[in-house]
Design an enzyme around this catalytic site. Structure first.
Site, PDB file in Angstrom:
ATOM      1  N   ASP A  71       0.878  -1.172   0.000  1.00 42.54           N
ATOM      2  CA  ASP A  71       0.000   0.000   0.000  1.00 42.54           C
ATOM      3  C   ASP A  71       0.914   1.221   0.000  1.00 42.54           C
ATOM      4  O   ASP A  71       2.139   1.094   0.152  1.00 42.54           O
ATOM      5  CB  ASP A  71      -0.885  -0.005   1.267  1.00 42.54           C
ATOM      6  N   SER A  72       0.297   2.402  -0.105  1.00 44.40           N
ATOM      7  CA  SER A  72       1.100   3.619  -0.018  1.00 44.40           C
ATOM      8  C   SER A  72       1.536   3.894   1.422  1.00 44.40           C
ATOM      9  O   SER A  72       2.464   4.654   1.652  1.00 44.40           O
ATOM     10  CB  SER A  72       0.281   4.806  -0.524  1.00 44.40           C
TER      11      SER A  72
ATOM     12  N   TYR B 284      -0.931   8.214  -2.721  1.00 47.93           N
ATOM     13  CA  TYR B 284      -1.062   7.787  -4.122  1.00 47.93           C
ATOM     14  C   TYR B 284      -2.289   8.445  -4.770  1.00 47.93           C
ATOM     15  O   TYR B 284      -2.331   8.637  -5.975  1.00 47.93           O
ATOM     16  CB  TYR B 284      -1.250   6.262  -4.200  1.00 47.93           C
ATOM     17  N   GLY B 285      -3.270   8.731  -3.949  1.00 57.83           N
ATOM     18  CA  GLY B 285      -4.529   9.270  -4.476  1.00 57.83           C
ATOM     19  C   GLY B 285      -4.381  10.577  -5.221  1.00 57.83           C
ATOM     20  O   GLY B 285      -5.257  10.972  -5.991  1.00 57.83           O
TER      21      GLY B 285
ATOM     22  N   CYS C  68      -4.219  -1.604  -1.974  1.00 59.86           N
ATOM     23  CA  CYS C  68      -4.387  -0.170  -2.198  1.00 59.86           C
ATOM     24  C   CYS C  68      -5.332  -0.005  -3.384  1.00 59.86           C
ATOM     25  O   CYS C  68      -5.084  -0.551  -4.463  1.00 59.86           O
ATOM     26  CB  CYS C  68      -3.031   0.449  -2.517  1.00 59.86           C
ATOM     27  N   ASN C  69      -6.406   0.732  -3.176  1.00 58.15           N
ATOM     28  CA  ASN C  69      -7.368   0.945  -4.251  1.00 58.15           C
ATOM     29  C   ASN C  69      -6.792   1.829  -5.355  1.00 58.15           C
ATOM     30  O   ASN C  69      -7.038   1.595  -6.535  1.00 58.15           O
ATOM     31  CB  ASN C  69      -8.628   1.622  -3.697  1.00 58.15           C
TER      32      ASN C  69
ATOM     33  N   GLU D 214      -3.263   9.142   8.288  1.00 62.92           N
ATOM     34  CA  GLU D 214      -1.807   8.953   8.406  1.00 62.92           C
ATOM     35  C   GLU D 214      -1.229   9.816   9.536  1.00 62.92           C
ATOM     36  O   GLU D 214      -0.214   9.479  10.115  1.00 62.92           O
ATOM     37  CB  GLU D 214      -1.094   9.258   7.084  1.00 62.92           C
TER      38      GLU D 214
ATOM     39  N   CYS E 166     -11.022   2.759  -0.169  1.00 58.08           N
ATOM     40  CA  CYS E 166      -9.629   3.068   0.157  1.00 58.08           C
ATOM     41  C   CYS E 166      -9.312   2.253   1.389  1.00 58.08           C
ATOM     42  O   CYS E 166     -10.094   2.231   2.349  1.00 58.08           O
ATOM     43  CB  CYS E 166      -9.467   4.559   0.443  1.00 58.08           C
ATOM     44  N   THR E 167      -8.177   1.568   1.368  1.00 59.36           N
ATOM     45  CA  THR E 167      -7.886   0.654   2.480  1.00 59.36           C
ATOM     46  C   THR E 167      -7.561   1.401   3.778  1.00 59.36           C
ATOM     47  O   THR E 167      -7.507   0.787   4.840  1.00 59.36           O
ATOM     48  CB  THR E 167      -6.728  -0.288   2.108  1.00 59.36           C
ATOM     49  N   HIS E 168      -7.364   2.708   3.701  1.00 56.85           N
ATOM     50  CA  HIS E 168      -7.179   3.479   4.943  1.00 56.85           C
ATOM     51  C   HIS E 168      -8.508   3.646   5.692  1.00 56.85           C
ATOM     52  O   HIS E 168      -8.517   3.772   6.914  1.00 56.85           O
ATOM     53  CB  HIS E 168      -6.652   4.884   4.625  1.00 56.85           C
TER      54      HIS E 168
HETATM   55  N1  DGL Z   1      -4.799   3.104   0.881  1.00 55.74           N
HETATM   56  C1  DGL Z   1      -4.832   3.657  -0.404  1.00 55.74           C
HETATM   57  C2  DGL Z   1      -5.997   3.335  -1.250  1.00 55.74           C
HETATM   58  O1  DGL Z   1      -6.639   2.345  -0.969  1.00 55.74           O
HETATM   59  C3  DGL Z   1      -3.967   4.786  -0.737  1.00 55.74           C
HETATM   60  C4  DGL Z   1      -4.369   6.119  -0.350  1.00 55.74           C
HETATM   61  C5  DGL Z   1      -3.399   7.138  -0.799  1.00 55.74           C
HETATM   62  O2  DGL Z   1      -2.190   6.919  -0.688  1.00 55.74           O
HETATM   63  O3  DGL Z   1      -3.867   8.180  -1.297  1.00 55.74           O
HETATM   64  O4  DGL Z   1      -6.310   4.018  -2.202  1.00 55.74           O
END
Ligand code: DGL
Length: 276
Positions: free
Chosen positions: A21-22, A53-54, A84-85, A164, A196-198
């Site tokens: 993931d990021s 990453y988004g 990570c989505n 984060e 989003c996995t967060h």
């Molecule tokens: N956890 C991530 C996702 O599922 C990344 C979020 C990010 O880095 O912007 O998209």
């Protein structure tokens, strides 16, 4: 020409699972792996140097994701879970092509979209990063299986930085969650996908906003069921392991990652640096 069936007979059940993931979001998937597949070892990579990453372009996300896939292969992983989505939405095909059938690649969007499409859902909302929403992959993937479902996607870019930074059950996260979920796009939804996995890290606050009105999908559970099915199909499930090992690598150290990983995995979690 027919697609060749993947052959993973060179892999062994004793190899670890690779997850990336990021940042800390993929830990929500890693935690579910620990719960449902307690015999498995895993190696987790959080690309904290390039987070979020988004907000990145497709080209950048493809570059980071393929480099991480290389790293996980160099660590002898038997499968790669793109936890990570944003990476799934922008780089799934590229990662699959990159590893060229050497290991199975499991993503976080397709199994969830398929499950939602085959259950009774009419109005589905998706909250996700800009990179995921702009790809339209949730809508495409759900509608591929069931074209009668209405899917509304909303970009919610402030959530990842807040998570984060370690905010949870805090006036800051309450305000962000309230603001996004009250958006008119999500007005009539019956089901919400946390794209989003967060976001499962804020699930209490999200559920609190809706009460019982909206069903919030447990994506990590669906993804790990899919992982289990694929490993089982290829005889790659590890049957016993008295001391599973979990190794964590970050491209930059962050305090919050250690905090969340310790909470999820107990004891001292050792985090190593791996520059990307
Ligand atoms: N956890 C991530 C996702 O599922 C990344 C979020 C990010 O880095 O912007 O998209």
């Amino acid at each position: 020409m027919k697609n060749k069936k993947p052959d993973f007979s060179h892999l062994s059940p004793n190899q670890p699972i690779g997850i990336f993931d990021s940042g800390a979001g993929g830990l929500t998937v890693a935690k579910e792996i620990k719960r449902l597949l307690p015999n498995e070892d895993f190696i987790y990579f959080g690309d904290t140097k390039h987070l979020p990453y988004g907000e990145k372009s497709k080209e950048a996300i493809v570059g980071y994701s393929t480099q991480i896939a290389d790293f996980l292969l160099s660590k002898n992983c038997k499968a790669i879970v793109i936890a990570c989505n944003s990476a799934t939405a922008n780089a799934l095909k590229e990662v699959q092509d990159w590893v060229a059938g050497h290991v199975p690649v499991i993503d976080v969007i397709n199994p969830v979209a398929e499950k939602v499409a085959y259950e009774i859902h009419n109005n589905v909302g998706v909250i996700a990063t800009k990179a995921t929403v702009n790809s339209g992959l949730y809508k495409k993937s759900i509608r591929k299986h069931n074209k009668f479902i209405k899917v509304d996607e909303l970009a919610t870019p402030l959530l990842v930085p807040a998570i984060e930074e370690g905010f949870k059950n805090h006036p800051i996260t309450h305000a962000i969650v309230y603001n996004y979920l009250s958006n008119s796009k999500l007005k009539n939804i019956e089901t919400l996908i946390l794209g989003c996995t967060h976001y499962p890290l804020l699930i209490d606050e999200i559920k609190q906003y809706y009460g019982n009105r909206v069903r919030v999908i447990d994506s990590p559970n669906i993804v790990v069921n899919q992982l289990q099915m694929i490993l089982d199909k290829h005889h790659l499930l590890r049957e016993n392991n008295s001391k599973p090992t979990y190794r964590f690598y970050l491209s930059d150290k962050t305090k919050n990652f250690e905090k969340i990983s310790k909470k999820f995995f107990g004891k001292a979690v050792e985090v190593e640096m791996k520059l990307l």
